[in-house]
Write a protein that holds these residues in place. Structure first.
Motif, PDB file in Angstrom:
ATOM      1  N   LEU A  57       0.817  -1.214   0.000  1.00  0.00           N
ATOM      2  CA  LEU A  57       0.000   0.000   0.000  1.00  0.00           C
ATOM      3  C   LEU A  57       0.852   1.266   0.000  1.00  0.00           C
ATOM      4  N   ASP A  58       2.132   1.131  -0.332  1.00  0.00           N
ATOM      5  CA  ASP A  58       3.017   2.297  -0.319  1.00  0.00           C
ATOM      6  C   ASP A  58       2.531   3.396  -1.263  1.00  0.00           C
ATOM      7  N   GLY A  59       2.126   3.011  -2.470  1.00  0.00           N
ATOM      8  CA  GLY A  59       1.659   4.004  -3.452  1.00  0.00           C
ATOM      9  C   GLY A  59       0.421   4.739  -2.969  1.00  0.00           C
ATOM     10  N   LEU A  60      -0.518   4.011  -2.388  1.00  0.00           N
ATOM     11  CA  LEU A  60      -1.731   4.619  -1.853  1.00  0.00           C
ATOM     12  C   LEU A  60      -1.412   5.555  -0.701  1.00  0.00           C
ATOM     13  N   LYS A  61      -0.526   5.118   0.189  1.00  0.00           N
ATOM     14  CA  LYS A  61      -0.137   5.952   1.328  1.00  0.00           C
ATOM     15  C   LYS A  61       0.517   7.246   0.845  1.00  0.00           C
ATOM     16  N   GLN A  62       1.394   7.162  -0.147  1.00  0.00           N
ATOM     17  CA  GLN A  62       2.052   8.358  -0.677  1.00  0.00           C
ATOM     18  C   GLN A  62       1.045   9.301  -1.308  1.00  0.00           C
ATOM     19  N   ALA A  63       0.074   8.770  -2.055  1.00  0.00           N
ATOM     20  CA  ALA A  63      -0.943   9.606  -2.692  1.00  0.00           C
ATOM     21  C   ALA A  63      -1.795  10.318  -1.637  1.00  0.00           C
ATOM     22  N   LEU A  64      -2.185   9.604  -0.589  1.00  0.00           N
ATOM     23  CA  LEU A  64      -2.978  10.212   0.476  1.00  0.00           C
ATOM     24  C   LEU A  64      -2.186  11.290   1.212  1.00  0.00           C
ATOM     25  N   ASP A  65      -0.925  11.012   1.513  1.00  0.00           N
ATOM     26  CA  ASP A  65      -0.083  12.000   2.186  1.00  0.00           C
ATOM     27  C   ASP A  65       0.077  13.255   1.338  1.00  0.00           C
ATOM     28  N   LYS A  66       0.242  13.067   0.033  1.00  0.00           N
ATOM     29  CA  LYS A  66       0.405  14.215  -0.876  1.00  0.00           C
ATOM     30  C   LYS A  66      -0.872  15.063  -0.902  1.00  0.00           C
ATOM     31  N   LYS A  67      -2.037  14.413  -0.999  1.00  0.00           N
ATOM     32  CA  LYS A  67      -3.301  15.152  -1.008  1.00  0.00           C
ATOM     33  C   LYS A  67      -3.521  15.912   0.301  1.00  0.00           C
ATOM     34  N   ARG A  68      -3.215  15.267   1.403  1.00  0.00           N
ATOM     35  CA  ARG A  68      -3.390  15.914   2.705  1.00  0.00           C
ATOM     36  C   ARG A  68      -2.450  17.096   2.854  1.00  0.00           C
ATOM     37  N   ALA A  69      -1.239  16.990   2.345  1.00  0.00           N
ATOM     38  CA  ALA A  69      -0.269  18.076   2.432  1.00  0.00           C
ATOM     39  C   ALA A  69      -0.711  19.270   1.591  1.00  0.00           C
ATOM     40  N   ASN A  70      -1.425  19.011   0.503  1.00  0.00           N
ATOM     41  CA  ASN A  70      -1.901  20.088  -0.369  1.00  0.00           C
ATOM     42  C   ASN A  70      -3.215  20.689   0.114  1.00  0.00           C
ATOM     43  N   GLY A  71      -3.769  20.188   1.186  1.00  0.00           N
ATOM     44  CA  GLY A  71      -5.005  20.733   1.730  1.00  0.00           C
ATOM     45  C   GLY A  71      -6.260  20.209   1.055  1.00  0.00           C
ATOM     46  N   HIS A  72      -6.160  19.179   0.235  1.00  0.00           N
ATOM     47  CA  HIS A  72      -7.330  18.616  -0.429  1.00  0.00           C
ATOM     48  C   HIS A  72      -7.905  17.510   0.430  1.00  0.00           C
ATOM     49  N   ARG A  73      -8.721  17.915   1.385  1.00  0.00           N
ATOM     50  CA  ARG A  73      -9.344  16.944   2.272  1.00  0.00           C
ATOM     51  C   ARG A  73     -10.844  17.115   2.189  1.00  0.00           C
ATOM     52  N   LEU A  74     -11.546  16.065   1.981  1.00  0.00           N
ATOM     53  CA  LEU A  74     -12.994  16.147   1.901  1.00  0.00           C
ATOM     54  C   LEU A  74     -13.577  16.252   3.306  1.00  0.00           C
ATOM     55  N   PRO A  75     -14.478  17.199   3.513  1.00  0.00           N
ATOM     56  CA  PRO A  75     -15.103  17.298   4.832  1.00  0.00           C
ATOM     57  C   PRO A  75     -16.030  16.106   5.067  1.00  0.00           C
ATOM     58  N   ARG A  76     -16.001  15.607   6.263  1.00  0.00           N
ATOM     59  CA  ARG A  76     -16.842  14.455   6.592  1.00  0.00           C
ATOM     60  C   ARG A  76     -18.146  14.872   7.253  1.00  0.00           C
ATOM     61  N   ASP A  77     -18.264  16.158   7.566  1.00  0.00           N
ATOM     62  CA  ASP A  77     -19.455  16.607   8.269  1.00  0.00           C
ATOM     63  C   ASP A  77     -20.419  17.385   7.379  1.00  0.00           C
ATOM     64  N   GLY A  78     -20.123  17.540   6.101  1.00  0.00           N
ATOM     65  CA  GLY A  78     -21.022  18.219   5.178  1.00  0.00           C
ATOM     66  C   GLY A  78     -20.843  19.718   5.080  1.00  0.00           C
ATOM     67  N   PHE A  79     -19.977  20.311   5.877  1.00  0.00           N
ATOM     68  CA  PHE A  79     -19.754  21.747   5.837  1.00  0.00           C
ATOM     69  C   PHE A  79     -18.753  22.114   4.748  1.00  0.00           C
ATOM     70  N   LEU A  80     -18.954  23.273   4.140  1.00  0.00           N
ATOM     71  CA  LEU A  80     -17.981  23.858   3.233  1.00  0.00           C
ATOM     72  C   LEU A  80     -17.137  24.822   4.044  1.00  0.00           C
ATOM     73  N   ARG A  81     -15.832  24.784   3.847  1.00  0.00           N
ATOM     74  CA  ARG A  81     -14.918  25.637   4.610  1.00  0.00           C
ATOM     75  C   ARG A  81     -14.030  26.428   3.668  1.00  0.00           C
ATOM     76  N   GLU A  82     -13.697  27.645   4.095  1.00  0.00           N
ATOM     77  CA  GLU A  82     -12.738  28.460   3.364  1.00  0.00           C
ATOM     78  C   GLU A  82     -11.894  29.212   4.379  1.00  0.00           C
ATOM     79  N   THR A  83     -10.589  29.200   4.174  1.00  0.00           N
ATOM     80  CA  THR A  83      -9.666  29.856   5.088  1.00  0.00           C
ATOM     81  C   THR A  83      -9.135  31.131   4.443  1.00  0.00           C
TER      82      THR A  83
END
Length: 85
Positions: free
Chosen positions: A9-35
């Motif tokens: 699962l190394d490739g999947l882990k790297q892809a997830l880490d990259k997305k999280r580092a770029n701030g592309h995280r889907l909200p799990r509570d249904g709210f839209l957020r902007e910083t």
């Protein structure tokens, strides 16, 4: 009976880490957020704009978090529901 090897699962882990580092995280509570990171006066105006455009009673709009940065800059996150029922 031979148990099949688990897939790597190394490739999947790297892809997830990259997305999280770029701030592309889907909200799990249904709210839209902007910083935002704005000077104090502009930050107040932006928060008012959000609260007028998406009223708190219908969209649960609120300032989720905020902090002061050097130079009288306010960094804050606004959240709201995507639509009113």
């Amino acid at each position: 009976m031979r148990v099949p090897a688990k897939p790597r699962l190394d490739g999947l882990k790297q892809a997830l880490d990259k997305k999280r580092a770029n701030g592309h995280r889907l909200p799990r509570d249904g709210f839209l957020r902007e910083t935002f990171s704005l000077p104090r006066a502009e930050a107040r105006a932006k928060a008012r704009e959000w609260l007028e455009r998406w009223p708190k009673q219908a969209y649960w709009t609120e300032i989720e978090s905020w902090c002061e940065r050097p130079g009288d800059v306010i960094e804050f996150t606004m959240r709201r529901l995507p639509s009113a029922d």
